[in-house]
Design a protein around this motif. Structure first.
Motif: not given
Length: 126
Positions: A105-116
């Motif tokens: 979940t933490a990795e997913s949130h980081l990836m979403e933030k980077e994508l944004e």
């Protein structure tokens, strides 16, 4: 002095005439033990036709040979221990799965933030 008088004024209780009405305190120790029942003996009880007594912190069968019941008791204790071990293993597995879930979940949130951030960066360049 209060305006409307003292609202709480308890009356004093009269002193007692005698400390105890019983003469048991004047008896010697052995008579007092008999009168007051201070010699209890071993606690016993009867459950489902079995007579049990309390010795050294455990209930023990008073009489008879209960080999069948002892075998059943040993079997149940063994099964209980197996279930406790299985329960501990399952709890450990749940803890590991929760750790894995929180990590992904933490990795997913980081990836979403980077994508944004990348989307936002690419819009600025255009």
């Amino acid at each position: 002095m209060p305006l409307f008088g003292n609202t709480f004024s308890p009356k004093k209780t009269p002193p007692r005439k005698c400390s105890s009405l019983s003469n048991l305190h004047m008896l010697d120790r052995s008579t007092r033990d008999v009168e007051l029942g201070l010699e209890y003996g071993i606690p016993t009880m009867n459950l489902a036709g079995q007579s049990l007594k309390f010795e050294n912190g455990q209930w023990v069968a008073e009489s008879g040979n209960f080999t069948g019941e002892r075998k059943e008791m040993q079997r149940l204790r063994k099964r209980n221990q197996q279930l406790e071990e299985e329960n501990n293993l399952l709890r450990l597995k749940v803890d590991i799965l929760l750790d894995m879930l929180s990590e992904t979940t933490a990795e997913s949130h980081l990836m979403e933030k980077e994508l944004e951030e990348l989307k936002h960066h690419s819009r600025r360049r255009k």
